[in-house]
Motif scaffolding. Structure first.
Motif, PDB file in Angstrom:
ATOM      1  N   ASP A 380       0.877  -1.221  -0.076  1.00 46.97           N
ATOM      2  CA  ASP A 380      -0.033   0.061  -0.032  1.00 46.97           C
ATOM      3  C   ASP A 380       0.921   1.180   0.086  1.00 46.97           C
ATOM      4  OD1 ASP A 380      -2.222  -1.752   0.088  1.00 46.97           O
ATOM      5  OD2 ASP A 380      -2.518  -1.426   2.279  1.00 46.97           O
ATOM      6  N   LEU A 381       2.071   0.941   0.695  1.00 46.53           N
ATOM      7  CA  LEU A 381       2.907   2.449   0.923  1.00 46.53           C
ATOM      8  C   LEU A 381       3.460   2.792  -0.585  1.00 46.53           C
ATOM      9  CD1 LEU A 381       4.644   1.917   4.346  1.00 46.53           C
ATOM     10  CD2 LEU A 381       2.854   3.498   3.569  1.00 46.53           C
ATOM     11  N   GLU A 382       3.764   1.476  -1.343  1.00 41.22           N
ATOM     12  CA  GLU A 382       4.372   1.715  -2.598  1.00 41.22           C
ATOM     13  C   GLU A 382       3.306   2.226  -3.591  1.00 41.22           C
ATOM     14  OE1 GLU A 382       5.822  -2.334  -3.603  1.00 41.22           O
ATOM     15  OE2 GLU A 382       7.676  -2.059  -2.331  1.00 41.22           O
ATOM     16  N   ASN A 383       2.116   1.932  -3.480  1.00 38.21           N
ATOM     17  CA  ASN A 383       1.047   2.284  -4.268  1.00 38.21           C
ATOM     18  C   ASN A 383       0.846   3.737  -4.086  1.00 38.21           C
ATOM     19  OD1 ASN A 383       0.785  -0.084  -5.412  1.00 38.21           O
ATOM     20  ND2 ASN A 383      -0.860  -0.835  -4.194  1.00 38.21           N
ATOM     21  N   LEU A 384       1.094   4.335  -2.861  1.00 38.67           N
ATOM     22  CA  LEU A 384       0.730   5.633  -2.543  1.00 38.67           C
ATOM     23  C   LEU A 384       2.090   6.494  -2.701  1.00 38.67           C
ATOM     24  CD1 LEU A 384      -1.221   5.113   0.789  1.00 38.67           C
ATOM     25  CD2 LEU A 384      -2.313   5.934  -1.471  1.00 38.67           C
ATOM     26  N   GLY A 385       3.073   5.857  -3.019  1.00 43.48           N
ATOM     27  CA  GLY A 385       4.476   6.606  -3.011  1.00 43.48           C
ATOM     28  C   GLY A 385       4.875   6.869  -1.775  1.00 43.48           C
ATOM     29  N   LEU A 386       4.687   6.275  -0.630  1.00 43.33           N
ATOM     30  CA  LEU A 386       4.847   6.923   0.762  1.00 43.33           C
ATOM     31  C   LEU A 386       6.067   5.762   1.227  1.00 43.33           C
ATOM     32  CD1 LEU A 386       1.677   7.727   2.497  1.00 43.33           C
ATOM     33  CD2 LEU A 386       3.576   9.257   1.210  1.00 43.33           C
ATOM     34  N   SER A 387       6.980   5.122   0.349  1.00 48.63           N
ATOM     35  CA  SER A 387       7.814   4.107   0.800  1.00 48.63           C
ATOM     36  C   SER A 387       9.002   4.837   1.564  1.00 48.63           C
ATOM     37  CB  SER A 387       8.624   3.251  -0.275  1.00 48.63           C
ATOM     38  OG  SER A 387       7.499   2.600  -0.936  1.00 48.63           O
ATOM     39  N   HIS A 388       9.204   6.164   1.252  1.00 50.82           N
ATOM     40  CA  HIS A 388      10.477   6.960   1.840  1.00 50.82           C
ATOM     41  C   HIS A 388      10.268   7.442   3.435  1.00 50.82           C
ATOM     42  CE1 HIS A 388       7.548   9.811   0.355  1.00 50.82           C
ATOM     43  NE2 HIS A 388       7.999  10.588   1.427  1.00 50.82           N
ATOM     44  N   LEU A 389       8.757   6.960   3.940  1.00 50.59           N
ATOM     45  CA  LEU A 389       8.535   7.410   5.315  1.00 50.59           C
ATOM     46  C   LEU A 389       8.659   6.064   6.039  1.00 50.59           C
ATOM     47  CD1 LEU A 389       5.116   9.243   4.704  1.00 50.59           C
ATOM     48  CD2 LEU A 389       7.390  10.268   5.131  1.00 50.59           C
ATOM     49  N   VAL A 390       9.043   5.179   5.649  1.00 55.75           N
ATOM     50  CA  VAL A 390       9.543   3.875   6.571  1.00 55.75           C
ATOM     51  C   VAL A 390      10.705   4.127   7.184  1.00 55.75           C
ATOM     52  CG1 VAL A 390      10.325   1.456   6.571  1.00 55.75           C
ATOM     53  CG2 VAL A 390       8.528   2.269   4.977  1.00 55.75           C
ATOM     54  N   GLY A 391      10.592   4.106   8.622  1.00 59.07           N
ATOM     55  CA  GLY A 391      11.463   4.417   9.601  1.00 59.07           C
ATOM     56  C   GLY A 391      11.284   5.756  10.337  1.00 59.07           C
ATOM     57  N   SER A 392      10.333   6.680   9.721  1.00 64.45           N
ATOM     58  CA  SER A 392       9.942   7.853  10.386  1.00 64.45           C
ATOM     59  C   SER A 392       9.013   7.656  11.564  1.00 64.45           C
ATOM     60  CB  SER A 392       9.727   8.829   9.315  1.00 64.45           C
ATOM     61  OG  SER A 392       8.497   8.407   8.557  1.00 64.45           O
ATOM     62  N   SER A 393       8.550   8.980  12.172  1.00 64.60           N
ATOM     63  CA  SER A 393       7.736   9.053  13.206  1.00 64.60           C
ATOM     64  C   SER A 393       6.311   8.937  12.707  1.00 64.60           C
ATOM     65  CB  SER A 393       7.952  10.131  14.040  1.00 64.60           C
ATOM     66  OG  SER A 393       7.910  11.275  13.332  1.00 64.60           O
ATOM     67  N   LEU A 394       6.094   9.186  11.227  1.00 64.46           N
ATOM     68  CA  LEU A 394       4.737   9.076  10.924  1.00 64.46           C
ATOM     69  C   LEU A 394       4.216   7.599  10.587  1.00 64.46           C
ATOM     70  CD1 LEU A 394       5.242  12.067   8.030  1.00 64.46           C
ATOM     71  CD2 LEU A 394       4.364  12.204  10.208  1.00 64.46           C
ATOM     72  N   LEU A 395       5.233   6.799  10.665  1.00 66.25           N
ATOM     73  CA  LEU A 395       4.769   5.327  10.557  1.00 66.25           C
ATOM     74  C   LEU A 395       4.953   4.559  11.845  1.00 66.25           C
ATOM     75  CD1 LEU A 395       5.640   4.399   7.171  1.00 66.25           C
ATOM     76  CD2 LEU A 395       3.355   5.180   7.744  1.00 66.25           C
ATOM     77  N   ARG A 396       4.115   3.862  12.357  1.00 63.79           N
ATOM     78  CA  ARG A 396       4.150   2.998  13.714  1.00 63.79           C
ATOM     79  C   ARG A 396       4.197   1.561  13.186  1.00 63.79           C
ATOM     80  NH1 ARG A 396       3.256   3.918  19.214  1.00 63.79           N
ATOM     81  NH2 ARG A 396       2.308   6.048  18.521  1.00 63.79           N
TER      82      ARG A 396
END
Length: 757
Positions: A380-396
């Motif tokens: 889902d993150l790849e489809n939304l283009g949010l793979s770069h957020l892995v490891g940040s505080s925005l993703l738990r």
């Protein structure tokens, strides 16, 4: 300490955790506290606040300094001093305590009603007096103006014992067969007793006459209440001058105004268990009622639930510490629970640190409920283009995906797919059209994915329906095609069954025979679908003919033969594939040799000869020298594994197959200890020192004897060997001036010779 929230009311269980046995030594307890995390986090508010087996009742003295509790086994009473936060004294008794009361402001005057009809009085120093009542008692109350004790039990009479005169007075005769509980109003001292017939009788102690009667059994039966038997009175409590709470054995609590015979409010616990304890919390106008399972806190005006507490063990008694939010419970367990509810009031003065502790916990709450979060996977993150957020505080991170804020998810979703609403609208329109088509004549339609599997399931469903119709009580089982849990199996192309795979062919040995029948049926269904699309209303749908192959059933022999045939075909395909791979490999090697050597057709014969294997015969007595390459083999044996692999790769002799478990290389080096490194360094220094001291003797020559050499042609090694054969120093008198003893020692030490000077 355990924290729970019921109806947005925080409840702190201060007694939660493991309890240490009494027979453990203090040293062992300290060791456990260092190792066990649960014991470290435990808050021991009062030391040894427990009973050996069971606690039956608990009370607080009027001055609030002492907490008294009775329990078993052995029957005993324990008094805890809140100022010292520890046990003050413990007294063992002769029999179990049914009820007890504190007559003074502190612990100096106590009264115990035992299960064997004895009434025992204790003073500050211990046992004071003991007497007996005529019948078995269940409860008692103390009338302060007249110093009378009223005992109720398995009798219609209420026994009166005057403590000032020290004798029994005339009893009060009730209409009940048995009396379970009693209480005295603290304002006007009205005495009330609850009977086993579900009535409450009120008496005036001044004239010793009954002034009223309430039938609580009929009033407790509200609409929809299921009653197994006649409700009896199990608890009774006065509040102020006009309010009285009555608890029944069927789990109802009735609130009365003494001026009315009808209850103001009926509260049901819905457990059908007797109400064991009733208490009033005046600051918030709450009632605390408890049965053996749960403690309910509710408003006395409208019955709305404020909060509830459900311990892990059964409850025997509940006591509220005055003017605070702390509750003590006596349980069917050695540990007596302590609950602190900040919403009911502050902590007592002797444990005021609890307020600071709870405030700190509320300032840093832990998010345990993810109502405002959306669970997404990596796809889902790849489809939304949010793979770069892995490891940040925005993703738990959680399990196989992540939690992200629902607002961020909706915002990114709208940006990634701006036409989502149009697609959603079209999808809804399509669903509406499909729902309207369900009323028409249904034609069997196969899904786009796994058509043969769907056809097989349809056939099995038809067979089951036909078999169920033959039986009167039989019912056809639901089909997988109509189950929403398996709909992706016939919609997603990733679930397509590969019929050419080895697993499918081995697990489905008769797929070839059944496949032919299904293919015929598929063609028929395709023709039916095409005919229905052409909208021929009067046109009859072609029906398939039942062939003899469908009626015949394959026996076990045909099944075994089919399995063998499939295995034979798989082996044949494997051999053909390997043969083709070898041919390709040979063709590639021949082309490679042609490119390297640059030879033409004239050299093809020679290359064929060299490519053929050559045979050699070893004669008897000869040692195999590995084709005159013994020196290279010995050198390779002395080399490390890494060096040998490199040499083989350079020479082209190594053949590494790229398989699932091979073609891997592991290089490691043994780590030497500090002592070994020091020893090796000392040896190197020693050898360097010896090399400096050693001087060559090859230039010396003499013609006397065998050991003196034949001129400068003999090397130092031959001279040394010759000298040692003839006796070493026995002939040293003829040596030159350069052949000193020190040089000879250095020369001898290199060959491990022991020389005595």
């Amino acid at each position: 300490m355990q924290i729970s929230s019921v109806n947005d009311v925080k409840i702190y269980n201060l007694s939660h955790g493991k309890s240490l046995p009494e027979w453990l030594s203090d040293r062992k307890k300290r060791q456990l506290q260092k190792k066990d995390v649960d014991i470290q986090r435990r808050i021991e508010l009062i030391q040894d606040f427990e009973m050996p087996t069971v606690c039956t009742s608990i009370k607080v003295s009027r001055d609030g300094q002492f907490i008294l509790a009775t329990g078993t086994y052995k029957p005993r009473i324990r008094c805890y001093d809140t100022y010292q936060l520890s046990l003050k004294f413990e007294r063992c008794l002769d029999s179990e305590v049914v009820a007890f009361d504190v007559l003074s402001d502190d612990y100096s005057k106590l009264v115990f009603l035992h299960c064997d009809r004895y009434v025992e009085f204790h003073s500050q120093h211990g046992h004071y007096y003991k007497t007996r009542i005529p019948k078995f008692g269940r409860d008692f109350s103390y009338h302060y103006p007249s110093c009378d004790l009223y005992f109720v039990g398995t009798s219609s009479e209420v026994f009166r014992l005057n403590l000032e005169q020290g004798r029994f007075l005339n009893s009060l005769q009730t209409d009940a067969v048995e009396n379970n509980v009693c209480d005295i109003n603290p304002v006007h001292h009205l005495f009330a007793t609850g009977t086993s017939e579900g009535r409450v009788e009120c008496w005036d102690p001044r004239v010793r006459n009954r002034v009223g009667m309430l039938d609580c059994a009929l009033s407790s039966l509200t609409e929809g209440t299921e009653v197994q038997g006649l409700p009896s009175i199990s608890s009774l409590k006065f509040n102020g001058s006009l309010t009285m709470a009555v608890g029944t054995s069927t789990g109802q609590v009735l609130l009365y105004d003494l001026r009315s015979s009808q209850p103001l409010l009926v509260k049901d616990h819905f457990y059908n268990l007797p109400i064991k304890s009733l208490n009033f919390h005046d600051p918030l106008d709450l009632v605390v009622s408890a049965d053996s399972k749960i403690i309910k806190i509710w408003n006395k005006d409208n019955g709305k639930v404020f909060s509830s507490i459900q311990p892990q063990t059964n409850i025997n008694d509940v006591c509220i510490y005055p003017k605070s939010g702390m509750l003590f419970t006596a349980n069917e367990d050695p540990k007596m629970n302590t609950f602190y509810i900040p919403a009911l009031g502050p902590a007592p003065r002797w444990c005021s640190f609890l307020d600071n502790l709870t405030e700190e916990l509320e300032e840093s709450p832990e998010s345990t409920v993810y109502d405002d979060y959306k669970f997404v996977t990596r796809k889902d993150l790849e489809n939304l283009g949010l793979s770069h957020l892995v490891g940040s505080s925005l993703l738990r991170a959680y399990m196989h995906g992540f939690f992200m804020d629902i607002r961020l998810y909706h915002k990114v979703k709208s940006m990634a797919n701006p036409f989502a609403y149009e697609e959603y609208r079209k999808d809804k329109i399509r669903q509406k059209i499909e729902e309207s088509r369900t009323q028409r004549v249904q034609v069997k339609k196969l899904p786009k994915v796994n058509k043969e599997l769907a056809l097989k399931l349809m056939e099995e469903g038809d067979d089951e329906a036909e078999l169920a119709s033959r039986k009167k009580k039989g019912k056809a089982l639901p089909s997988i095609l109509g189950d929403d849990r398996f709909k992706l199996m016939f919609e997603n192309p990733d679930y397509q069954v590969d019929e050419q795979s080895e697993e499918f062919r081995l697990l489905n040995p008769i797929v070839s025979k059944v496949g032919q029948k299904r293919k015929k049926k598929l063609r028929l269904l395709a023709q039916q679908a095409a005919a229905s699309q052409q909208a021929a209303e009067d046109e009859e749908e072609p029906e398939g003919r039942a062939s003899s192959e469908e009626e015949s059933s394959d026996d076990d022999k045909s099944w075994v033969e089919e399995v063998r045939e499939q295995r034979r075909l798989l082996r044949q395909e494997d051999r053909d594939r390997r043969r083709q791979e070898r041919k390709e490999a040979d063709r590639n090697t021949v082309l490679l040799k042609r490119e390297q050597n640059g030879e033409k057709t004239s050299d093809m014969a020679e290359s064929k000869k060299t490519s053929q294997p050559q045979f050699y015969q070893i004669k008897a007595g000869e040692e195999f020298r590995s084709f005159n390459d013994m020196a290279r083999k010995q050198k390779l044996q002395k080399a490390s594994l890494e060096d040998r692999l490199k040499l083989e790769e350079q020479s082209g002799t190594s053949n590494v197959s790229d398989t699932a478990v091979g073609s891997k290389q592991l290089t490691f080096t043994l780590k030497k200890s500090e002592q070994q490194r020091k020893q090796q360094q000392a040896e190197r220094e020693h050898h360097q020192e010896r090399k400096k001291l050693r001087r060559s003797a090859g230039h010396l020559s003499s013609g006397r004897g065998r050991g003196w050499g034949g001129g400068r042609g003999r090397g130092g090694e031959e001279e040394e060997e010759a000298g040692t054969e003839e006796g070493g120093l026995g002939r040293s008198q003829g040596l030159g001036s350069e052949w000193t003893a020190e040089a000879f020692l250095a020369k001898s030490s290199s060959k491990n010779l022991f020389v005595l000077l």
